[in-house]
Design a protein around this motif. Structure first.
Motif, mmCIF file in Angstrom:
data_model
loop_
_atom_site.group_PDB
_atom_site.id
_atom_site.type_symbol
_atom_site.label_atom_id
_atom_site.label_comp_id
_atom_site.label_asym_id
_atom_site.label_seq_id
_atom_site.Cartn_x
_atom_site.Cartn_y
_atom_site.Cartn_z
ATOM 1 N N HIS A 122 -3.491 -5.786 -5.213
ATOM 2 C CA HIS A 122 -3.267 -4.566 -5.086
ATOM 3 C C HIS A 122 -3.019 -4.291 -3.499
ATOM 4 O O HIS A 122 -1.942 -3.409 -3.155
ATOM 5 N N LYS A 123 -3.688 -4.871 -2.604
ATOM 6 C CA LYS A 123 -3.517 -4.443 -1.379
ATOM 7 C C LYS A 123 -2.285 -4.693 -0.662
ATOM 8 O O LYS A 123 -1.577 -3.742 -0.136
ATOM 9 N N VAL A 124 -1.695 -5.896 -1.084
ATOM 10 C CA VAL A 124 -0.323 -6.074 -0.638
ATOM 11 C C VAL A 124 0.954 -5.009 -1.190
ATOM 12 O O VAL A 124 1.741 -4.862 -0.380
ATOM 13 N N THR A 125 0.802 -5.003 -2.422
ATOM 14 C CA THR A 125 1.957 -4.348 -3.050
ATOM 15 C C THR A 125 1.561 -2.701 -2.608
ATOM 16 O O THR A 125 2.593 -1.950 -2.142
ATOM 17 N N LEU A 126 0.380 -2.274 -2.392
ATOM 18 C CA LEU A 126 0.431 -0.985 -1.540
ATOM 19 C C LEU A 126 1.115 -0.879 -0.335
ATOM 20 O O LEU A 126 1.789 0.150 0.000
ATOM 21 N N LEU A 127 0.754 -1.976 0.558
ATOM 22 C CA LEU A 127 1.405 -1.766 1.875
ATOM 23 C C LEU A 127 2.982 -2.117 1.501
ATOM 24 O O LEU A 127 3.781 -1.254 2.386
ATOM 25 N N LEU A 128 3.624 -2.923 0.851
ATOM 26 C CA LEU A 128 5.005 -2.948 0.772
ATOM 27 C C LEU A 128 5.636 -1.578 0.298
ATOM 28 O O LEU A 128 6.781 -1.524 0.737
ATOM 29 N N GLU A 129 4.946 -1.150 -0.814
ATOM 30 C CA GLU A 129 5.414 0.124 -1.195
ATOM 31 C C GLU A 129 5.475 1.342 -0.351
ATOM 32 O O GLU A 129 6.538 2.154 -0.202
ATOM 33 N N GLU A 130 4.295 1.279 0.518
ATOM 34 C CA GLU A 130 4.268 2.428 1.666
ATOM 35 C C GLU A 130 5.455 2.029 2.900
ATOM 36 O O GLU A 130 5.870 3.109 2.974
ATOM 37 N N ILE B 246 -2.543 -10.847 5.656
ATOM 38 C CA ILE B 246 -1.356 -10.688 5.014
ATOM 39 C C ILE B 246 -0.903 -9.043 5.669
ATOM 40 O O ILE B 246 -0.060 -8.919 6.083
ATOM 41 N N LEU B 247 -1.983 -8.334 5.333
ATOM 42 C CA LEU B 247 -1.777 -6.998 5.726
ATOM 43 C C LEU B 247 -1.512 -6.796 7.378
ATOM 44 O O LEU B 247 -0.834 -6.046 7.485
ATOM 45 N N LEU B 248 -2.264 -7.479 7.884
ATOM 46 C CA LEU B 248 -2.233 -7.597 9.727
ATOM 47 C C LEU B 248 -0.802 -8.001 9.859
ATOM 48 O O LEU B 248 -0.139 -7.541 10.814
ATOM 49 N N TYR B 249 -0.290 -9.334 9.337
ATOM 50 C CA TYR B 249 1.144 -9.725 9.415
ATOM 51 C C TYR B 249 2.162 -8.499 9.119
ATOM 52 O O TYR B 249 3.134 -8.246 10.140
ATOM 53 N N ALA C 71 -6.108 -0.113 6.666
ATOM 54 C CA ALA C 71 -7.558 -0.480 6.530
ATOM 55 C C ALA C 71 -7.890 0.491 5.201
ATOM 56 O O ALA C 71 -8.766 -0.081 4.213
ATOM 57 N N ASP C 72 -7.101 1.386 5.043
ATOM 58 C CA ASP C 72 -7.235 2.362 3.755
ATOM 59 C C ASP C 72 -6.848 1.681 2.575
ATOM 60 O O ASP C 72 -7.356 1.402 1.547
ATOM 61 N N MET C 73 -5.723 0.880 2.892
ATOM 62 C CA MET C 73 -5.142 0.083 1.521
ATOM 63 C C MET C 73 -5.906 -1.027 1.209
ATOM 64 O O MET C 73 -5.870 -1.539 0.083
ATOM 65 N N ALA C 74 -6.638 -1.698 2.215
ATOM 66 C CA ALA C 74 -7.624 -2.766 1.848
ATOM 67 C C ALA C 74 -8.707 -2.409 1.286
ATOM 68 O O ALA C 74 -9.353 -2.877 0.192
ATOM 69 N N ILE C 75 -9.238 -1.060 1.519
ATOM 70 C CA ILE C 75 -10.353 -0.548 0.893
ATOM 71 C C ILE C 75 -10.169 0.076 -0.298
ATOM 72 O O ILE C 75 -11.134 -0.110 -1.490
ATOM 73 N N TYR C 76 -9.215 0.660 -0.653
ATOM 74 C CA TYR C 76 -8.916 1.397 -1.922
ATOM 75 C C TYR C 76 -9.146 0.748 -3.224
ATOM 76 O O TYR C 76 -9.822 1.302 -3.956
ATOM 77 N N PRO C 77 -8.446 -0.394 -3.375
ATOM 78 C CA PRO C 77 -8.634 -1.001 -4.757
ATOM 79 C C PRO C 77 -10.105 -1.684 -4.768
ATOM 80 O O PRO C 77 -10.309 -1.836 -6.166
ATOM 81 N N TRP C 78 -11.065 -1.766 -3.870
ATOM 82 C CA TRP C 78 -12.419 -2.087 -4.177
ATOM 83 C C TRP C 78 -13.227 -1.048 -4.472
ATOM 84 O O TRP C 78 -14.472 -1.325 -4.577
ATOM 85 N N VAL C 79 -12.928 0.134 -4.436
ATOM 86 C CA VAL C 79 -13.707 1.291 -4.874
ATOM 87 C C VAL C 79 -14.012 1.481 -6.338
ATOM 88 O O VAL C 79 -12.770 1.962 -6.832
ATOM 89 N N ASN C 80 -14.881 0.976 -6.688
ATOM 90 C CA ASN C 80 -15.216 1.332 -8.227
ATOM 91 C C ASN C 80 -14.036 0.623 -9.195
ATOM 92 O O ASN C 80 -13.485 1.111 -9.908
ATOM 93 N N ALA C 81 -13.960 -0.319 -8.652
ATOM 94 C CA ALA C 81 -12.819 -1.480 -9.257
ATOM 95 C C ALA C 81 -13.362 -1.996 -10.808
ATOM 96 O O ALA C 81 -12.330 -2.551 -11.297
ATOM 97 N N TYR C 82 -14.206 -1.623 -11.286
ATOM 98 C CA TYR C 82 -14.640 -2.210 -12.684
ATOM 99 C C TYR C 82 -14.656 -1.206 -13.506
ATOM 100 O O TYR C 82 -15.976 -0.484 -13.786
#
Length: 237
Positions: free
Chosen positions: A13-21, A80-83, A167-178
């Motif tokens: 999800h991190k990468v699709t978040l960035l690509l869509e943003e 990938i996010l940094l790139y 940084a937000d995009m990396a963190i968001y998917p891991w907050v209460n992921a289960y």
């Protein structure tokens, strides 16, 4: 064109978040999703290992890098996010101090929140044995990290300040992921406010809609063979 080797997991999800943003920010990168069904072992196929030698997704191949040379492949979600942020000049910052702020919270997620929350999910949802010590250990650490994030967000719209970043995009998917092992979020008001704001973004909604498109079975119980492939253990032992 960018090929995105993807499966709907927090790291995917991190990468699709960035690509869509990037599309909403006027820096759209055309991309094609190449599904990597980790429950069927696609991550071990030789063609994928040539791109991602750690047999983990996501990974990308940029077929039109800015230097005009041969395609560039990148594995590891943070890399990938940094790139992509550096490639487009978006969501990372314009000066060295800003980049430091963003980068340290990106690394905080990569080295802390992701691994610890992943272990929390493993022992609360997937482990073949109920190991009280492990469940308590990782629940405590997940909550400690959420507390760190909640304090960081006090007085800030996002983790690095007023602007939304990778940084937000990396963190968001891991907050209460289960969903099957939810963490009580009541003690974290700043985190809840931040999480709701990101969830409401159109790019977030589009990114997460891809999950069901790519994997219509997302959210269903994991079978024994899938667990063997993902965790290297026999759930029946």
């Amino acid at each position: 064109m960018i090929d995105l080797y993807y499966w709907p997991t927090p790291n995917g999800h991190k990468v699709t978040l960035l690509l869509e943003e990037l599309a909403d920010a006027g820096a759209k990168l055309e991309y094609a999703i190449r599904p990597v069904d980790i429950g069927k072992g696609d991550q071990f196929e030789p063609d994928f290992l040539a791109i991602s030698p750690n047999n983990k997704m996501p990974a990308i191949v940029d077929h039109a890098p800015v230097d005009g040379g041969a395609p560039i492949s990148v594995f590891e979600s943070g890399a990938i996010l940094l790139y992509l942020a550096n490639r487009t000049g978006r969501f990372f910052g314009d000066d060295v101090r800003r980049k430091v702020e963003v980068n340290q919270w990106l690394m905080w997620q990569m080295g802390g929140l992701g691994p610890m929350t992943g272990q929390y999910g493993h022992f609360h949802v997937y482990a073949p044995e109920d190991i009280a010590y492990a469940k308590t250990r990782y629940a405590n650490e997940a909550n400690r990290l959420l507390g760190v994030l909640d304090r960081r967000l006090s007085g800030r719209a996002f983790v690095a300040g007023d602007d939304y970043t990778i940084a937000d995009m990396a963190i968001y998917p891991w907050v209460n992921a289960y969903d099957k092992a939810p963490i009580d979020m009541a003690p974290y008001p700043e985190l809840r406010r931040w999480h709701a704001a990101i969830a409401a973004r159109p790019a977030t909604q589009r990114a997460y809609a891809l999950a069901k498109q790519v994997n219509p079975d997302a959210g269903k119980p994991m079978g024994d063979e899938e667990k063997k492939l993902l965790f290297g253990i026999d759930p029946k032992r």
